[in-house]
Write a protein that holds these residues in place. Structure first.
Motif, short mmCIF file in Angstrom:
data_model
loop_
_atom_site.label_atom_id
_atom_site.label_comp_id
_atom_site.label_asym_id
_atom_site.label_seq_id
_atom_site.Cartn_x
_atom_site.Cartn_y
_atom_site.Cartn_z
N ALA A 23 39.97 -56.18 -6.97
CA ALA A 23 40.53 -55.18 -7.86
C ALA A 23 41.52 -54.30 -7.12
O ALA A 23 42.39 -53.71 -7.72
CB ALA A 23 39.41 -54.33 -8.43
N SER A 24 41.37 -54.22 -5.83
CA SER A 24 42.10 -53.20 -5.12
C SER A 24 43.50 -53.66 -4.70
O SER A 24 44.49 -53.27 -5.30
CB SER A 24 41.32 -52.79 -3.88
N ILE A 25 43.57 -54.44 -3.70
CA ILE A 25 44.88 -54.75 -3.15
C ILE A 25 45.06 -56.24 -3.03
O ILE A 25 44.80 -56.82 -1.98
CB ILE A 25 45.06 -54.12 -1.76
N PRO A 26 45.47 -56.83 -4.04
CA PRO A 26 45.69 -58.27 -3.98
C PRO A 26 47.00 -58.56 -3.27
O PRO A 26 48.07 -58.28 -3.78
CB PRO A 26 45.77 -58.70 -5.45
N ILE A 27 46.89 -59.09 -2.13
CA ILE A 27 48.09 -59.37 -1.37
C ILE A 27 48.46 -60.83 -1.54
O ILE A 27 47.62 -61.71 -1.37
CB ILE A 27 47.86 -59.06 0.11
N PRO A 28 49.66 -61.05 -1.87
CA PRO A 28 50.09 -62.42 -2.12
C PRO A 28 49.84 -63.30 -0.91
O PRO A 28 50.01 -62.86 0.23
CB PRO A 28 51.59 -62.29 -2.38
N ALA A 29 49.48 -64.48 -1.20
CA ALA A 29 49.13 -65.42 -0.14
C ALA A 29 50.25 -65.59 0.89
O ALA A 29 49.96 -65.66 2.08
CB ALA A 29 48.74 -66.76 -0.74
N PRO A 30 51.48 -65.66 0.48
CA PRO A 30 52.53 -65.85 1.49
C PRO A 30 52.52 -64.77 2.54
O PRO A 30 52.70 -65.04 3.73
CB PRO A 30 53.82 -65.79 0.67
N ILE A 31 52.31 -63.58 2.10
CA ILE A 31 52.29 -62.49 3.06
C ILE A 31 51.10 -62.63 3.99
O ILE A 31 51.21 -62.46 5.20
CB ILE A 31 52.25 -61.15 2.32
N LEU A 32 49.99 -62.97 3.41
CA LEU A 32 48.83 -63.17 4.26
C LEU A 32 49.09 -64.28 5.27
O LEU A 32 48.69 -64.17 6.43
CB LEU A 32 47.62 -63.54 3.40
N LEU A 33 49.77 -65.27 4.80
CA LEU A 33 50.11 -66.36 5.71
C LEU A 33 50.89 -65.83 6.90
O LEU A 33 50.61 -66.16 8.05
CB LEU A 33 50.96 -67.38 4.96
N ARG A 34 51.83 -65.04 6.56
CA ARG A 34 52.68 -64.56 7.64
C ARG A 34 51.91 -63.62 8.56
O ARG A 34 52.09 -63.64 9.77
CB ARG A 34 53.91 -63.84 7.09
N VAL A 35 51.08 -62.84 7.95
CA VAL A 35 50.25 -61.97 8.77
C VAL A 35 49.46 -62.80 9.76
O VAL A 35 49.38 -62.48 10.93
CB VAL A 35 49.29 -61.16 7.88
N ARG A 36 48.95 -63.86 9.24
CA ARG A 36 48.11 -64.66 10.12
C ARG A 36 48.91 -65.28 11.25
O ARG A 36 48.50 -65.26 12.41
CB ARG A 36 47.45 -65.76 9.32
N GLU A 37 50.04 -65.79 10.90
CA GLU A 37 50.78 -66.44 11.97
C GLU A 37 51.32 -65.42 12.96
O GLU A 37 51.38 -65.68 14.15
CB GLU A 37 51.90 -67.30 11.41
N LEU A 38 51.63 -64.27 12.44
CA LEU A 38 52.02 -63.21 13.37
C LEU A 38 50.86 -62.86 14.28
O LEU A 38 51.04 -62.65 15.47
CB LEU A 38 52.45 -61.97 12.59
N ALA A 39 49.71 -62.81 13.68
CA ALA A 39 48.55 -62.49 14.49
C ALA A 39 48.38 -63.52 15.60
O ALA A 39 48.12 -63.18 16.75
CB ALA A 39 47.31 -62.47 13.61
N LYS A 40 48.56 -64.75 15.25
CA LYS A 40 48.47 -65.79 16.26
C LYS A 40 49.53 -65.55 17.33
O LYS A 40 49.25 -65.60 18.52
CB LYS A 40 48.71 -67.15 15.61
N LEU A 41 50.69 -65.30 16.85
CA LEU A 41 51.80 -65.14 17.77
C LEU A 41 51.55 -64.01 18.75
O LEU A 41 51.89 -64.09 19.92
CB LEU A 41 53.07 -64.83 16.97
#
Length: 626
Positions: A573-591
């Motif tokens: 209900a709160s903050i639905p973040i689009p999957a693409p952004i999450l994707l990028r977050v994740r890869e950034l995190a990896k990076l």
DNA sequence: CTTAGGG
DNA sequence: CCCTAAG
């Protein structure tokens, strides 16, 4: 000869939109040292040019330094696109403004209306609060909107490929190849239902619109919102949100993570005030010489922190002494439970060094109250100050927000170029919402008492008074440039500190900006990111950025794998973040060598009581720990 | 003052 | 978001 290369509108409402500042470029000043010179002129209502005043020139310089993007076109002309709204923030984000550049000849305006229409959209999506703006989805004007959208899609803007190529190099950013994997979201393939779900994920609100085109368009704008698509790793092509895989040479801000600290010395000044965004990828160079002295500090540690996860240091977190609070809580004798709730309630009742709930008379508004009013709150009959011009809280369904951003941000954006064809879409929304607002506050001076209650929730009142009616006390710039909401209501704490009062939901574009910032400066340099990406954002401290990033990480690692379930509809209900952004977050995190916030309960349970041997054993297995 | 982490 | 410890 002079060519209009950009138009910047200074007005923020229809009332004062008669004049626009036209930036002209005179060719006879073509000299080596200073190849491009901008002149300012004002176009009066009747069409004649009036030399700009000094103030206007200053203003334009200011804009130029903060938010403009220099576009280098293939014919060697250079355009500047400035925006007055919140996109001040996006100093490092290229702004798509091909449409503006096409504006050079008014006579061709009609012929290029298609491109111009698209510009409208691009500009509109620069408004970071765009997704916050509530609009009724099932409006009678939908059909009209759809038609216009179709027109737009039929004919993509001229020259977009060109500048896209140039801007894309700015952010080629170290994306691994897996970006191709799931990076493409083909909106075309989604059903209406799925599109609606995506819409909700993007904007955080439901929609009942059935029209695919509309939905796709909106989602596209939402995802690319606030910064040019080409600035992010997402790109939108024919309703397709695609990740960029392009990586050509780039020599601007991204070099921060490069090896050679001396490369691009004068051209890039990431943190310097008024650093010009110079895009010289197309071989054209705008030389603004006055700036290659300023960047001394910005280089520090650029070479030394390549964010490489040397695998022995990854898991090392800063050791931390137990905090006072922790000790306090742990040693609470007969609380019976350690549920934490209890502790906080204890503190609330006045035991702790600070109390979470302020007595009502302790409130001292930051800005001066204009008056007071008797009110019986809880029967106590206290004097409650009127606080005007302070809006607190901006829930998603707040009409005020819409008003502001419609007339200041998007309204301006749309009427930027498009006067000939009707400003469907936003304009119509605008009108609709305007009516709503009028209904809401017929006098315009409905002032709600400042409600002091325990921890928010029921104090969602907005003082929507003078923002709408009283614009006289503000310069043409301040009104929307300063993020329109500087005055966060804070409450004084016993210790003298100020605590912010309301949760301000992170908008999608804020998230995007944050992600961009992290991708540029690396996670951890929050103050840098704050300065660059959120300069005028008085809320969102660097700590907030950090927190949000932490949340994003968590979200990206948890919600991502279970992506199949067609948008976990009702769950978030709160903050639905689009999957693409999450994707990028994740890869950034990896990076950036972030470790996955793994839950390792077994390791945690051991602690260093006495089972050191077993502990070390585990560590040997996981060679990344300690 | 800024960052990292826990609540 | 808030708080606090550590630089």
């Amino acid at each position: 000869m002079e060519t209009v290369v950009g138009v910047e509108e200074s007005g923020r409402s229809e009332l004062e939109s008669a004049s626009a500042i036209v930036i002209t470029r005179s060719d006879n000043t073509k000299q080596i040292a200073d190849p491009v010179v901008y002149k300012l002129a004002r176009v009066e209502g009747d069409g004649r040019l009036v030399p700009a005043t000094d103030d206007e020139v200053m203003e334009a310089e200011f804009l130029d330094g903060n938010s403009s993007v220099h576009h280098v076109l293939d014919n060697g002309e250079t355009g500047v696109c400035t925006l007055d709204d919140d996109s001040f923030d996006e100093e490092f984000m290229p702004i798509d403004c091909e449409g503006l550049l096409n504006f050079e000849d008014p006579s061709t305006q009609g012929g290029r209306s298609d491109a111009l229409v698209d510009t409208t959209v691009d500009l509109a999506k620069l408004n970071p609060q765009f997704e916050e703006i509530p609009r009724s989805e099932s409006t009678p004007v939908d059909g009209e909107i759809d038609q216009s959208l179709d027109i737009k899609q039929a004919d993509p803007p001229i020259g977009s490929t060109e500048s896209e190529a140039s801007t894309s190099t700015m952010c080629a950013s170290l994306q691994p190849d897996f970006s191709k994997l799931k990076g493409e979201i083909c909106l075309d393939n989604l059903s209406v239902r799925e599109l609606q779900a995506t819409f909700k994920a993007t904007f955080g609100r439901e929609t009942s619109v059935k029209d695919k085109q509309w939905l796709k368009r909106r989602i596209s704008m939402g995802l690319s919102n606030s910064c040019d698509v080409s600035a992010t790793t997402f790109r939108i092509e024919n309703n397709r949100v695609a990740k960029k895989v392009k990586r050509e040479d780039y020599n601007n801000e991204d070099e921060i993570h490069n090896e050679d600290p001396f490369d691009g010395f004068g051209g890039r000044n990431v943190r310097g005030h008024k650093a010009r965004n110079i895009n010289k990828s197309a071989g054209q160079t705008i030389q603004l010489e006055d700036h290659f002295s300023g960047s001394s500090k910005s280089m520090k540690s650029d070479t030394s922190s390549p964010h490489i996860p040397s695998d022995d240091n990854v898991g090392a977190k800063r050791v931390r002494k137990p905090t006072k609070r922790y000790i306090e809580e742990a040693s609470e004798p007969d609380s019976g439970e350690s549920s934490g709730k209890l502790v906080s309630s204890v503190r609330s009742s006045g035991h702790g060094p600070r109390t979470r709930v302020r007595p009502i008379h302790n409130i001292q508004p930051v800005s001066k109250p204009l008056g007071t009013r008797q009110d019986s709150l809880g029967g106590s009959g206290v004097e409650i100050p009127y606080v005007s011009r302070i809006r607190r809280g901006r829930p998603r369904e707040n009409y005020v927000a819409l008003m502001e951003f419609q007339s200041y941000g998007m309204g301006m954006a749309s009427k930027h170029v498009t006067k000939s064809h009707d400003d469907h879409e936003f304009q119509s929304d605008n009108e609709i919402e305007n009516q709503k607002v009028k209904v809401e506050s017929p006098t315009g001076y409905i002032q709600q008492p400042v409600l002091i209650k325990e921890e928010g929730e029921n104090e969602r009142y907005s003082e929507q008074s003078e923002d709408l009616n009283n614009e006289s006390d503000e310069g043409p710039m301040n009104s929307y440039a300063d993020d329109s909401d500087d005055n966060i209501l804070t409450v004084p704490t016993a210790k003298g500190g100020m605590r912010r009062k309301h949760h301000r939901p992170w908008t999608l574009s804020e998230v995007v900006k944050l992600v961009e910032g992290v991708s540029r400066h690396g996670a951890g340099r929050w103050s840098e990111i704050k300065r660059i990406a959120f300069p005028t954002c008085s809320h969102r401290t660097s700590v907030d950025l950090k927190d949000k990033w932490r949340n994003l990480l968590r979200a990206s690692f948890t919600q991502l794998p279970a992506d199949k379930g067609v948008q976990n509809s009702k769950k978030q209900a709160s903050i639905p973040i689009p999957a693409p952004i999450l994707l990028r977050v994740r890869e950034l995190a990896k990076l950036q060598g972030h470790i996955i916030p793994h839950v390792r309960p077994d390791l945690r349970a051991v602690k260093f009581g006495g089972h050191n041997s077993s502990n070390r054993h585990v560590n040997d297995i996981r060679s990344g720990f300690l």
